[in-house]
Structure formats: structure tokens, C-alpha cells
Design a protein around this motif. Structure first.
Motif, PDB file in Angstrom:
ATOM      1  N   CYS A   1     -49.632  64.603  20.535  1.00 48.68           N
ATOM      2  CA  CYS A   1     -48.746  63.442  20.541  1.00 48.68           C
ATOM      3  C   CYS A   1     -47.745  63.513  19.396  1.00 48.68           C
ATOM      4  CB  CYS A   1     -49.578  62.170  20.454  1.00 48.68           C
ATOM      5  SG  CYS A   1     -48.610  60.652  20.250  1.00 48.68           S
TER       6      CYS A   1
ATOM      7  N   LEU B   1     -50.786  59.161  25.417  1.00 49.79           N
ATOM      8  CA  LEU B   1     -50.135  58.843  24.152  1.00 49.79           C
ATOM      9  C   LEU B   1     -48.701  59.351  24.175  1.00 49.79           C
ATOM     10  CD1 LEU B   1     -52.901  59.788  21.540  1.00 49.79           C
ATOM     11  CD2 LEU B   1     -52.376  57.522  22.466  1.00 49.79           C
TER      12      LEU B   1
ATOM     13  N   LEU C   1     -48.106  57.143  10.947  1.00 46.62           N
ATOM     14  CA  LEU C   1     -48.963  57.337  12.125  1.00 46.62           C
ATOM     15  C   LEU C   1     -50.036  58.377  11.859  1.00 46.62           C
ATOM     16  CD1 LEU C   1     -49.444  56.508  15.056  1.00 46.62           C
ATOM     17  CD2 LEU C   1     -47.879  58.325  15.746  1.00 46.62           C
TER      18      LEU C   1
ATOM     19  N   LEU D   1     -45.569  53.632  18.965  1.00 46.86           N
ATOM     20  CA  LEU D   1     -46.562  54.451  19.666  1.00 46.86           C
ATOM     21  C   LEU D   1     -46.943  53.738  20.961  1.00 46.86           C
ATOM     22  CD1 LEU D   1     -48.592  56.839  19.765  1.00 46.86           C
ATOM     23  CD2 LEU D   1     -50.215  55.350  18.569  1.00 46.86           C
TER      24      LEU D   1
ATOM     25  N   TYR E   1     -45.101  58.990  21.464  1.00 47.56           N
ATOM     26  CA  TYR E   1     -44.398  58.356  20.351  1.00 47.56           C
ATOM     27  C   TYR E   1     -42.909  58.304  20.683  1.00 47.56           C
ATOM     28  CZ  TYR E   1     -42.967  56.928  15.725  1.00 47.56           C
ATOM     29  OH  TYR E   1     -42.425  56.218  14.667  1.00 47.56           O
TER      30      TYR E   1
ATOM     31  N   LYS F   1     -42.837  64.692  20.476  1.00 45.70           N
ATOM     32  CA  LYS F   1     -42.311  63.326  20.389  1.00 45.70           C
ATOM     33  C   LYS F   1     -41.504  63.020  21.642  1.00 45.70           C
ATOM     34  CE  LYS F   1     -41.891  63.838  15.386  1.00 45.70           C
ATOM     35  NZ  LYS F   1     -42.231  65.278  15.415  1.00 45.70           N
TER      36      LYS F   1
END
Length: 426
Positions: free
Chosen positions: A400, A287, A359, A296, A289, A404
Motif C-alpha cells: 500500500c 488498502l 502512516l 488512507l 493511499y 500510492k
């Protein structure tokens, strides 16, 4: 003038009888000197027999000795109690040194190339009458990448399995408990040798630190037979809890035959409390972002130890991902189908355009399916990542959001509850 016929020829297969005095009429007219010799018979000719009669004489060498039965050498195969035969004599080979290595071992009756084997492991065999050989390998646990590297170096003094006095060996690896085709690895086969050298590295993916405390690695040496079933030579087992993280440990162990029993299997199942869940397999997900594009990035890297859904013992897996609440077609993606494998590698990445503040309210549903042509696809397992998750799944989601722009990878166990509720198999 009469001509008398000559007497018929005598058969060579019958006894020859000398002519008597009555059959010769001229003897009465002979001279007195001849009459003195007429009463004496000529020497008898040797008895002649036929070839068939000759071969019928002295053809039996004596009493026939009993032939040893195969069961005499394997008393455990008897259906009734019996006394096992006396053990055969074993010749102990003296310890020698070749290129700095200590060699030794024992074998039945004849010398072999197993003189280079290790003396310390020569007596580990369960079969008292057979030396099975030794296996040399090394293990390395990479906790950062959740990988277990198994390097199979060589074997020495293997038991001959073929009629030519050699074998066609290969090594097969299993993780216990829960051995299946999903966690089976195998080396290449080497032809006509009792001292094979592989130097081949096999890698288990998705191995966590928790697995290292409960799993046991089983290494089996087998002989490949093209015309029949492959034959088992021997095996060794290593408890992974003895292996330290980041340390490569080398083993040289004697092969043995380990008898299975229900009690040991039940104990193994009790020790592995997560076996029921892990039967569905695991998935490696990344994952990230991206703050620049406000999206994402979800990466489906690979799966490991998936459950077999087809009759051939394999599956044709693919992965479907959905971001809930449903955002329409843009929220649903799926990977390509990998044919006939339980450890597929996808390396595919998907993007969701979603603001960071929204999110935290989203849930990412990931499910693994088995593709069936012309039929409904079979659900293998799934996992949910989001604010409502727990354990490693919740930790992955928080990592996640916290880091960032950084890709965060986690292994997750597939469960039955991970099936998407709003999506049906297509």
C-alpha cells in the motif's frame, strides 16, 4: 271338523330327512299295486350347509413360508456374527453410444435410465449390491481472485430413494479438512428424477494457493425428504492439489460410500496445520493511499468461512476497524450487520485523513464480531496491519505504501490475537 296344522318348514342349514312309512297311515289302505312300491325310499336330497360352514372349508392354502428379514439384505447391521446372503445377480449392460458419449453400467434386475452412465466409473461403488450413479462436474481455480469455481453439470443413474422409484437429488459441497457450515455450498433440488441436470456454478472465495495443496473437495449427492431427514446417496472426493491454476478440469466420477475412521481423520488434521487458525475465518481487505486527498482508503470487501457463534449454526457478523494510535472518534468505523451468514459480503469503504509520513507509524486493527441483540457481541477474530506485522499482513501494508493511488487487495486469516485492546464489544 278339525283342521290339522301344516308341518313347520325345514331349515335350509340342516340335513333333510325323508319321511318314513309309519308317518303315512294311508299306505295301509292303498291298492296292491301301490304296496309293492311302498317299501322303496325316495332319492335323498343334497346336503345343505350354511354360508359360515362353507367359508370354514379349505381356507388354509398350506404351510406359510418365512418372510425375508430386512437384515438379511444388510448383514452389517447384525448385532451378532452371521453369514451374509448370497449376492444378487447383476445384469451388465452393453456399451452403447448416445450423442457421442459412451454409456454403460449395471443395475439389479431391471433396466433403468442409467444406460447413459459411464462404464469406466460403474464399479467404483463401495456397496457391492447397489449402483449409486455418476456425477459430472468441473473445477476452475482463479488464483488472481482467490476463488474456486465448482460447476455441477449433471448426474446419471442415481439410486432410487423414494417409494415412487425416483429421487429428489441435490449436491452438497464441503472443503476438507475442517468441514462446517461455513464452507458448505449446495445446489438447488430437482424433483422426481434419477438423471438430474443442474448446470449450476458454486464459488468458494478466499481460497489461496496454499489451500489448494492441502484441501480436498467433497461432493455429496443427497435425496431431499420433506417429511423426514434427507438421505445420503453417495459422494466423490477430489484432491485440489491435482488442479492447475487457471485450468478448467472436467470430472465424471462414480458415486461411492466412503467409511469414516478415526485414523484417517487424525491424518487429515495433521496435514492441515492451519486448520486451528482458519476455523475463525478469513477477510478480504483493500488498502489504497490517495495522494490527492492525503487519506488512507480502507475497503472491507467480504469474509469467508467465519466461525459459527449462534445456536442456529450461523453468525450475524459485522466488522470494526480502528487506526492506532487512537485518533478519537474519527479513527473508529464499523460496517453494517449481515444476518445469519458465515460468508458475508460488505463492499464498504472508509477513509482516514492521515499524512503519508505518519502512516508508517500507524497500525490498522480489523476485527470481526457477531451481533447479539440485548447482549454483549461475540468476538470472532481479527487481524492487524502495520509496520509491526509479519507475513502477508506486513506485505500488504508495504504494498500500500509503495503503490500510492493503487488499490491493493489481500486475504487475511483471522486470529485471536487480532482483538482490539482498547475497544470493548458494544
Amino acid at each position: 271338523m278339525s283342521v290339522s296344522k301344516p308341518p313347520p318348514p325345514l331349515s335350509t342349514s340342516h340335513l333333510v330327512i325323508p319321511p318314513s312309512s309309519s308317518s303315512c297311515p294311508s299306505s295301509s289302505v292303498s291298492s296292491p299295486s301301490a304296496t309293492s312300491h311302498s317299501t322303496t325310499l325316495p332319492p335323498a336330497s343334497p346336503v345343505k350347509i350354511s354360508m359360515q360352514e362353507h367359508f370354514a372349508i379349505n381356507v388354509c392354502p398350506g404351510p406359510i413360508l418365512p418372510i425375508p428379514q430386512i437384515s438379511d439384505f444388510f448383514p452389517r447391521f447384525h448385532d451378532y456374527p452371521c453369514t451374509p446372503p448370497p449376492p444378487r445377480e447383476k445384469k451388465i449392460l452393453k456399451e452403447e453410444t448416445f450423442n457421442g458419449e459412451t454409456g454403460g453400467g449395471y443395475k439389479d434386475g431391471e433396466k433403468g435410465e442409467s444406460n447413459n452412465g459411464d462404464m469406466e466409473e460403474a464399479l467404483d461403488s463401495d456397496d457391492d449390491d447397489t449402483y449409486l450413479g455418476t456425477l459430472e462436474f468441473s473445477l476452475l481455480f482463479d488464483q488472481e481472485n482467490n476463488c474456486l469455481h465448482c460447476t455441477i453439470h449433471k448426474a446419471k443413474g442415481l439410486k432410487a430413494m423414494d417409494s415412487n422409484g425416483l429421487a429428489d437429488p441435490y449436491v452438497k459441497l464441503h472443503l476438507l479438512p475442517g468441514a462446517s457450515k461455513a464452507n458448505k455450498l449446495r445446489t438447488k433440488t430437482l424433483k422426481n428424477t434419477l438423471n438430474p441436470v443442474w448446470n449450476e456454478t458454486l464459488v468458494y472465495h478466499g481460497i489461496t494457493a496454499a489451500d489448494m495443496t492441502t484441501k480436498t473437495l467433497r461432493l455429496c449427492v443427497c435425496d431431499m425428504d420433506r417429511l423426514g431427514r434427507n438421505e445420503f446417496i453417495g459422494e466423490v472426493r477430489v484432491a485440489l492439489k491435482k488442479l492447475k491454476e487457471g485450468e478448467s478440469k472436467r470430472y465424471n466420477m462414480g458415486l461411492e460410500r466412503i467409511a469414516q475412521n478415526k485414523e484417517s481423520n487424525n491424518q487429515a488434521m495433521d496435514q492441515g496445520a492451519l486448520v486451528g487458525e482458519e476455523e475463525r475465518g478469513r477477510i478480504l481487505v483493500s488498502l489504497c493511499y490517495n495522494t490527492e486527498k492525503n487519506c488512507l482508503l480502507v475497503g472491507i470487501i467480504r469474509c469467508a468461512h467465519l466461525a459459527a457463534m449462534d445456536s442456529n449454526g450461523y453468525s450475524d457478523p459485522f466488522v470494526k476497524i480502528v487506526l492506532q494510535p487512537d485518533m478519537g472518534k474519527k479513527s473508529k468505523y464499523k460496517t453494517a450487520v449481515k444476518k445469519k451468514t458465515l460468508n458475508p459480503e460488505f463492499n464498504e469503504e472508509f477513509s482516514y485523513d492521515v499524512p503519508l509520513d505518519q502512516l508508517a507509524k500507524k497500525t490498522l486493527e480489523i476485527s470481526v464480531w457477531d451481533y447479539d441483540l440485548g447482549m454483549s457481541n461475540d468476538f470472532i477474530g481479527g487481524v492487524e496491519l502495520g509496520i509491526n506485522a509479519s507475513g502477508q499482513r506486513l506485505k500488504h501494508w508495504f504494498e500500500c505504501l509503495k503503490n500510492k493511488g493503487k488499490k491493493v487487495e489481500f486475504w487475511h486469516t483471522l486470529t485471536q490475537q487480532g482483538a482490539p485492546s482498547s475497544d470493548k464489544p458494544d
